[in-house]
Design a protein around this motif. Structure first.
Motif, PDB file in Angstrom:
ATOM      1  N   THR A  10     -20.975  -3.286   4.084  1.00 11.67           N
ATOM      2  CA  THR A  10     -21.803  -4.050   3.152  1.00 11.67           C
ATOM      3  C   THR A  10     -23.262  -3.601   3.146  1.00 11.67           C
ATOM      4  OG1 THR A  10     -22.098  -5.740   4.863  1.00 11.67           O
ATOM      5  CG2 THR A  10     -20.389  -6.137   3.210  1.00 11.67           C
TER       6      THR A  10
ATOM      7  N   LYS B 250       0.832  -1.211   0.000  1.00 10.86           N
ATOM      8  CA  LYS B 250       0.000   0.000   0.000  1.00 10.86           C
ATOM      9  C   LYS B 250       0.865   1.259   0.000  1.00 10.86           C
ATOM     10  CE  LYS B 250      -4.027  -2.007   2.224  1.00 10.86           C
ATOM     11  NZ  LYS B 250      -4.813  -2.122   3.467  1.00 10.86           N
TER      12      LYS B 250
ATOM     13  N   LEU C 241     -11.835   6.885  -4.005  1.00 15.78           N
ATOM     14  CA  LEU C 241     -11.960   5.422  -4.116  1.00 15.78           C
ATOM     15  C   LEU C 241     -11.305   4.716  -2.925  1.00 15.78           C
ATOM     16  CD1 LEU C 241     -11.313   5.007  -7.936  1.00 15.78           C
ATOM     17  CD2 LEU C 241     -13.475   4.550  -6.724  1.00 15.78           C
ATOM     18  N   LEU C 242     -10.179   5.259  -2.459  1.00 18.68           N
ATOM     19  CA  LEU C 242      -9.525   4.690  -1.280  1.00 18.68           C
ATOM     20  C   LEU C 242     -10.443   4.789  -0.065  1.00 18.68           C
ATOM     21  CD1 LEU C 242      -6.999   3.518   0.152  1.00 18.68           C
ATOM     22  CD2 LEU C 242      -6.243   5.884   0.480  1.00 18.68           C
TER      23      LEU C 242
ATOM     24  N   GLN D 299     -16.279   1.555   3.332  1.00 17.92           N
ATOM     25  CA  GLN D 299     -17.634   1.156   2.960  1.00 17.92           C
ATOM     26  C   GLN D 299     -18.024  -0.125   3.681  1.00 17.92           C
ATOM     27  OE1 GLN D 299     -18.456   0.034  -1.151  1.00 17.92           O
ATOM     28  NE2 GLN D 299     -20.468   0.994  -0.977  1.00 17.92           N
TER      29      GLN D 299
ATOM     30  N   HIS E  88     -13.185   2.129  -0.546  1.00 26.81           N
ATOM     31  CA  HIS E  88     -12.731   0.754  -0.327  1.00 26.81           C
ATOM     32  C   HIS E  88     -12.317   0.500   1.119  1.00 26.81           C
ATOM     33  CE1 HIS E  88     -11.985   0.836  -4.862  1.00 26.81           C
ATOM     34  NE2 HIS E  88     -13.032   0.081  -4.640  1.00 26.81           N
ATOM     35  N   THR E  89     -11.856   1.527   1.807  1.00 28.13           N
ATOM     36  CA  THR E  89     -11.419   1.362   3.189  1.00 28.13           C
ATOM     37  C   THR E  89     -12.598   1.331   4.149  1.00 28.13           C
ATOM     38  OG1 THR E  89      -9.351   2.502   2.683  1.00 28.13           O
ATOM     39  CG2 THR E  89      -9.938   2.312   5.004  1.00 28.13           C
TER      40      THR E  89
END
Length: 194
Positions: A133, A102, A124-125, A131, A128-129
């Protein structure tokens, strides 16, 4: 508590920090007193591992982005686990390898991508870090200063580019809250210089 320092750059690594809940930024402060976010921490992660293993001082500071629960494992307990548990050692090697990967990606992003693409990458990071479900659309409250520190640019540039993304319907924002409406568009923008 939000804004609380978990460990400070230059302080000795006295143990391992395990994030139970919350969001954390790991920051490096430059000679101009400008922050650069080098890592985003979340529940289930450990912080301060490299300095602890190297028996050195922390190279960055960890600060809570929101109220957090962080457990501290003293160096002696950590070393005992390290010497007595092969599965723990193997897991730790994976954590270190992921962390190195990373860090390399972050350096390349800062070195080669224009600011617009880096902002798309940063959003986006965050997605992805952090979010979960159960989220249909991803939203996060983040200050423009912190977002600029993640992107590696000035706050004003970040605000201008966020307005552009908002005008194109890629994101929505209200106060410090940012909602990503079209992550696929951010992927397209972020990939322009790959």
């Amino acid at each position: 508590m939000k804004g609380q320092t978990i460990y400070r750059e230059g302080s000795p690594a006295l143990g391992l920090y395990c994030v139970h809940s919350g969001k954390i930024k790991v920051i490096k402060v430059g000679g101009d007193d400008k922050e650069q976010i080098v890592h985003l921490g979340k529940a289930g992660e450990v912080l301060g591992l490299a300095a602890l293993i190297a028996r050195s001082n922390h190279l960055a500071s960890a600060v809570a982005l929101e109220d957090c629960v962080v457990c501290f494992v003293p160096r002696t307990s950590f070393l005992y686990l390290l010497s007595s548990n092969l599965q723990f050692c193997t897991s730790l090697l994976k954590v270190l390898a992921d962390s190195l990967h990373k860090a390399e990606q972050g350096m390349l992003r800062l070195a080669y991508k224009p600011v617009r693409e880096r902002l798309a990458d940063a959003l986006l990071l965050l997605l992805h870090t952090y979010q979960t479900t159960d989220q249909a659309q991803f939203s996060i409250a983040i200050s423009r200063d912190d977002l600029a520190a993640l992107v590696g640019t000035a706050k004003e540039t970040t605000i201008r580019l966020l307005s552009e993304f908002k005008d194109k319907g890629i994101i929505a924002s209200k106060g410090s809250q940012i909602t990503i409406l079209k992550p696929e568009k951010l992927v397209e923008i972020a990939a322009l210089y790959d």
